[in-house]
Design a protein around this motif. Structure first.
Motif, PDB file in Angstrom:
ATOM      1  N   GLY A 126       0.823  -1.120  -0.010  1.00  0.00           N
ATOM      2  CA  GLY A 126       0.022   0.036  -0.076  1.00  0.00           C
ATOM      3  C   GLY A 126       0.794   1.367   0.095  1.00  0.00           C
ATOM      4  O   GLY A 126       0.439   2.337  -0.731  1.00  0.00           O
ATOM      5  N   PHE A 127       2.016   1.261   0.682  1.00  0.00           N
ATOM      6  CA  PHE A 127       2.915   2.505   0.855  1.00  0.00           C
ATOM      7  C   PHE A 127       3.796   2.608  -0.498  1.00  0.00           C
ATOM      8  O   PHE A 127       4.029   3.888  -0.707  1.00  0.00           O
ATOM      9  N   GLN A 128       3.686   1.435  -1.221  1.00  0.00           N
ATOM     10  CA  GLN A 128       4.638   1.533  -2.301  1.00  0.00           C
ATOM     11  C   GLN A 128       3.771   1.621  -3.683  1.00  0.00           C
ATOM     12  O   GLN A 128       4.162   1.182  -4.864  1.00  0.00           O
ATOM     13  N   VAL A 129       2.217   1.660  -3.696  1.00  0.00           N
ATOM     14  CA  VAL A 129       1.448   1.522  -4.512  1.00  0.00           C
ATOM     15  C   VAL A 129       1.712   2.364  -5.864  1.00  0.00           C
ATOM     16  O   VAL A 129       2.113   3.624  -5.741  1.00  0.00           O
ATOM     17  N   PHE A 130       2.088   2.029  -6.965  1.00  0.00           N
ATOM     18  CA  PHE A 130       2.222   2.839  -8.134  1.00  0.00           C
ATOM     19  C   PHE A 130       1.593   2.599  -9.398  1.00  0.00           C
ATOM     20  O   PHE A 130       0.959   3.099 -10.007  1.00  0.00           O
ATOM     21  N   ASP A 131       1.938   1.145  -9.823  1.00  0.00           N
ATOM     22  CA  ASP A 131       1.366   0.853 -11.319  1.00  0.00           C
ATOM     23  C   ASP A 131      -0.415   0.934 -11.556  1.00  0.00           C
ATOM     24  O   ASP A 131      -0.648   1.241 -12.493  1.00  0.00           O
ATOM     25  N   ARG A 148      -3.838  16.129  -8.984  1.00  0.00           N
ATOM     26  CA  ARG A 148      -3.096  15.132  -8.108  1.00  0.00           C
ATOM     27  C   ARG A 148      -3.912  14.455  -7.019  1.00  0.00           C
ATOM     28  O   ARG A 148      -3.457  13.849  -6.058  1.00  0.00           O
ATOM     29  N   ALA A 149      -5.444  14.415  -7.427  1.00  0.00           N
ATOM     30  CA  ALA A 149      -6.202  13.807  -6.388  1.00  0.00           C
ATOM     31  C   ALA A 149      -5.866  12.459  -6.050  1.00  0.00           C
ATOM     32  O   ALA A 149      -5.996  12.033  -4.786  1.00  0.00           O
ATOM     33  N   THR A 150      -5.482  11.679  -6.710  1.00  0.00           N
ATOM     34  CA  THR A 150      -5.293  10.363  -6.615  1.00  0.00           C
ATOM     35  C   THR A 150      -3.619   9.759  -6.631  1.00  0.00           C
ATOM     36  O   THR A 150      -3.356   8.732  -6.867  1.00  0.00           O
ATOM     37  N   GLN A 151      -3.041  10.972  -6.643  1.00  0.00           N
ATOM     38  CA  GLN A 151      -1.397  10.702  -6.759  1.00  0.00           C
ATOM     39  C   GLN A 151      -0.750  10.032  -5.413  1.00  0.00           C
ATOM     40  O   GLN A 151      -0.925  10.518  -4.372  1.00  0.00           O
ATOM     41  N   SER A 152      -0.102   9.088  -5.562  1.00  0.00           N
ATOM     42  CA  SER A 152       0.544   8.297  -4.227  1.00  0.00           C
ATOM     43  C   SER A 152       1.895   8.845  -4.277  1.00  0.00           C
ATOM     44  O   SER A 152       2.282   9.554  -5.057  1.00  0.00           O
ATOM     45  N   VAL A 153       2.691   8.446  -3.218  1.00  0.00           N
ATOM     46  CA  VAL A 153       4.032   8.739  -2.854  1.00  0.00           C
ATOM     47  C   VAL A 153       4.910   8.243  -4.176  1.00  0.00           C
ATOM     48  O   VAL A 153       5.683   8.971  -4.385  1.00  0.00           O
ATOM     49  N   ALA A 154       4.607   7.201  -4.433  1.00  0.00           N
ATOM     50  CA  ALA A 154       5.588   6.464  -5.370  1.00  0.00           C
ATOM     51  C   ALA A 154       5.373   7.349  -6.731  1.00  0.00           C
ATOM     52  O   ALA A 154       6.261   7.480  -7.518  1.00  0.00           O
ATOM     53  N   ILE A 155       4.242   7.397  -7.245  1.00  0.00           N
ATOM     54  CA  ILE A 155       4.148   8.361  -8.589  1.00  0.00           C
ATOM     55  C   ILE A 155       4.568   9.651  -8.126  1.00  0.00           C
ATOM     56  O   ILE A 155       5.402  10.236  -9.062  1.00  0.00           O
ATOM     57  N   ASN A 156       4.437  10.254  -7.265  1.00  0.00           N
ATOM     58  CA  ASN A 156       4.931  11.581  -6.870  1.00  0.00           C
ATOM     59  C   ASN A 156       6.381  11.572  -7.031  1.00  0.00           C
ATOM     60  O   ASN A 156       7.073  12.655  -7.645  1.00  0.00           O
ATOM     61  N   ILE A 157       7.191  10.572  -6.360  1.00  0.00           N
ATOM     62  CA  ILE A 157       8.756  10.181  -6.435  1.00  0.00           C
ATOM     63  C   ILE A 157       9.131  10.225  -7.863  1.00  0.00           C
ATOM     64  O   ILE A 157      10.115  10.813  -8.504  1.00  0.00           O
ATOM     65  N   GLU A 215       7.440  11.265 -10.647  1.00  0.00           N
ATOM     66  CA  GLU A 215       7.340  12.492 -11.573  1.00  0.00           C
ATOM     67  C   GLU A 215       8.354  13.509 -11.228  1.00  0.00           C
ATOM     68  O   GLU A 215       8.758  14.224 -12.138  1.00  0.00           O
ATOM     69  N   GLU A 216       9.049  13.557  -9.864  1.00  0.00           N
ATOM     70  CA  GLU A 216       9.963  14.568  -9.652  1.00  0.00           C
ATOM     71  C   GLU A 216      11.480  13.787 -10.167  1.00  0.00           C
ATOM     72  O   GLU A 216      12.025  14.919 -10.811  1.00  0.00           O
ATOM     73  N   ALA A 217      11.558  12.658 -10.530  1.00  0.00           N
ATOM     74  CA  ALA A 217      12.753  12.245 -11.087  1.00  0.00           C
ATOM     75  C   ALA A 217      12.742  12.140 -12.492  1.00  0.00           C
ATOM     76  O   ALA A 217      13.786  12.393 -13.147  1.00  0.00           O
ATOM     77  N   PHE A 218      11.671  11.733 -13.164  1.00  0.00           N
ATOM     78  CA  PHE A 218      11.682  11.408 -14.568  1.00  0.00           C
ATOM     79  C   PHE A 218      10.884  12.187 -15.411  1.00  0.00           C
ATOM     80  O   PHE A 218      10.626  12.315 -16.586  1.00  0.00           O
ATOM     81  N   ARG A 219       9.852  13.361 -14.857  1.00  0.00           N
ATOM     82  CA  ARG A 219       9.011  14.056 -15.570  1.00  0.00           C
ATOM     83  C   ARG A 219       9.064  15.454 -14.997  1.00  0.00           C
ATOM     84  O   ARG A 219       9.260  15.816 -14.011  1.00  0.00           O
ATOM     85  N   GLY A 220       8.843  16.453 -16.231  1.00  0.00           N
ATOM     86  CA  GLY A 220       8.683  18.002 -15.831  1.00  0.00           C
ATOM     87  C   GLY A 220      10.044  18.373 -15.426  1.00  0.00           C
ATOM     88  O   GLY A 220      11.125  18.108 -15.964  1.00  0.00           O
ATOM     89  N   ASN A 221      10.099  19.185 -14.084  1.00  0.00           N
ATOM     90  CA  ASN A 221      11.331  19.728 -13.714  1.00  0.00           C
ATOM     91  C   ASN A 221      11.946  18.730 -12.950  1.00  0.00           C
ATOM     92  O   ASN A 221      11.987  18.444 -11.982  1.00  0.00           O
ATOM     93  N   ILE A 222      12.861  17.949 -14.155  1.00  0.00           N
ATOM     94  CA  ILE A 222      13.934  16.546 -13.144  1.00  0.00           C
ATOM     95  C   ILE A 222      14.548  17.128 -12.215  1.00  0.00           C
ATOM     96  O   ILE A 222      15.643  17.924 -12.200  1.00  0.00           O
ATOM     97  N   GLY A 258      17.973  14.557  -7.014  1.00  0.00           N
ATOM     98  CA  GLY A 258      18.162  14.849  -5.816  1.00  0.00           C
ATOM     99  C   GLY A 258      16.994  14.799  -4.557  1.00  0.00           C
ATOM    100  O   GLY A 258      16.914  14.222  -3.725  1.00  0.00           O
ATOM    101  N   TYR A 259      16.200  15.876  -5.211  1.00  0.00           N
ATOM    102  CA  TYR A 259      14.862  15.682  -4.386  1.00  0.00           C
ATOM    103  C   TYR A 259      13.996  14.541  -4.309  1.00  0.00           C
ATOM    104  O   TYR A 259      13.375  14.130  -3.392  1.00  0.00           O
ATOM    105  N   ALA A 260      13.882  13.679  -5.556  1.00  0.00           N
ATOM    106  CA  ALA A 260      13.255  12.664  -5.796  1.00  0.00           C
ATOM    107  C   ALA A 260      13.709  11.526  -4.843  1.00  0.00           C
ATOM    108  O   ALA A 260      13.231  10.720  -4.120  1.00  0.00           O
ATOM    109  N   THR A 261      15.093  11.481  -4.767  1.00  0.00           N
ATOM    110  CA  THR A 261      15.812  10.624  -3.860  1.00  0.00           C
ATOM    111  C   THR A 261      15.742  10.948  -2.394  1.00  0.00           C
ATOM    112  O   THR A 261      15.543   9.880  -1.540  1.00  0.00           O
TER     113      THR A 261
END
Length: 299
Positions: free
Chosen positions: A234-239, A251-260, A262-269, A272-275
């Motif tokens: 549940g804490f790592q739900v992504f797919d 971002r109504a249904t965005q989980s922590v894994a999806i948030n990470i 998007e920080e690492a690979f989409r938009g303003n990459i 370090g922040y994603a890590t």
């Protein structure tokens, strides 16, 4: 201390074939699970690929300060907690109920057919299942909405409504994952001594009392293991969320894994922040697991 060391060397030498068989697995584990952990240093740097990990600017705990200062991680964490809680309430009991029902089926070929039908969706990836759900529930082209429109009814935004998404998520999770849990609970129930049911029947116990007094306590270990899996997953739900909604609407249904992600690979990459976010998520999962193990140890 020396005696223990000598015993260890003797044990390794006596079982050298076993340790040699374990060696490839240990090498793979070290290379792909432990070696990449040195990348955690990215959480303390403003990583730039051209400069490399150790050449990038050191920012200390600034990324962690931003995590708790900005609202995006808190929102994603709240969504993750909601999804995990709803999954435990609605999805977790489903395989137990299915296993109890299967245990009452006496006709073995029919029982095996049902087990196969229940477990088959587990082999379907979330990408395929999301495509099926989208073809059924899409607002503009979904089969279900086309039927509603042909009947003169309004189309329903199943996948883009924050309130309707959770029922869709829970039902699809039950369909896909209940089979795996059913196998575990069926095996646990099968191992219960039949004489216990006979003794309870003599004492006048009904089916409900059999469950609470016999079945539930004796499958407690299986339930504990499945709770571990459910909470950690549940804490790592992504797919499932990413393939259905991508974290939207907004971002109504965005989980922590999806948030990470998007920080690492989409938009303003920002690697370090994603890590840093990944490190916080790791600490949370580790803390939850430690609490679970402590509770289990007391029991």
């Amino acid at each position: 201390m020396k005696t223990d060391w000598k015993r260890l060397k003797v044990s390794v030498w006596q079982n050298k074939q076993v340790y040699l068989m374990m060696l490839p697995v240990l090498v793979v584990l070290l290379l792909f699970s432990y070696y990449p952990m040195y990348g955690l240093v990215l959480a303390f740097k403003e990583y730039q690929p051209a400069q490399g990990i150790f050449g990038s600017e050191w920012v200390g705990f600034q990324h962690f300060v931003d995590i708790f200062a900005l609202p995006d991680f808190a929102r994603a964490f709240r969504n993750t907690i909601v999804i995990s809680t709803l999954s435990l309430i609605f999805c977790f009991p489903a395989p137990i109920l299915l296993a109890l029902l299967l245990n009452e089926v006496c006709h073995k070929p029919y029982k095996r057919l049902i087990q196969t039908c229940i477990y088959f969706p587990n082999f379907i990836s979330w990408v395929i299942l999301a495509g099926i759900l989208n073809s059924l529930l899409n607002f503009s082209t979904g089969t279900f909405n086309n039927i509603l429109a042909s009947l003169g009814m309004q189309r329903v935004e199943f996948l883009t409504s924050e309130h309707l998404f959770y029922p869709v998520l829970l039902i699809s999770s039950i369909i896909k994952d209940a089979g795996w849990g059913t196998i575990i609970y069926t095996a646990a129930i099968t191992n219960i001594d039949p004489t216990l049911y006979e003794a309870a029947s003599i004492d006048g116990a009904d089916s409900w009392q059999n469950f609470w007094k016999i079945v539930f306590p004796l499958i407690g270990h299986a339930i504990t293991i499945c709770v571990f899996w459910a909470l950690n997953a549940g804490f790592q739900v992504f797919d499932v969320i990413y393939t259905l909604t991508g974290g939207g609407p907004g971002r109504a249904t965005q989980s922590v894994a999806i948030n990470i992600y998007e920080e690492a690979f989409r938009g303003n990459i920002r690697y370090g922040y994603a890590t840093a976010k990944s490190t916080v998520l790791f600490i949370i999962v580790l803390a939850v697991t430690a609490v679970q193990l402590r509770i289990t140890g007391r029991k």
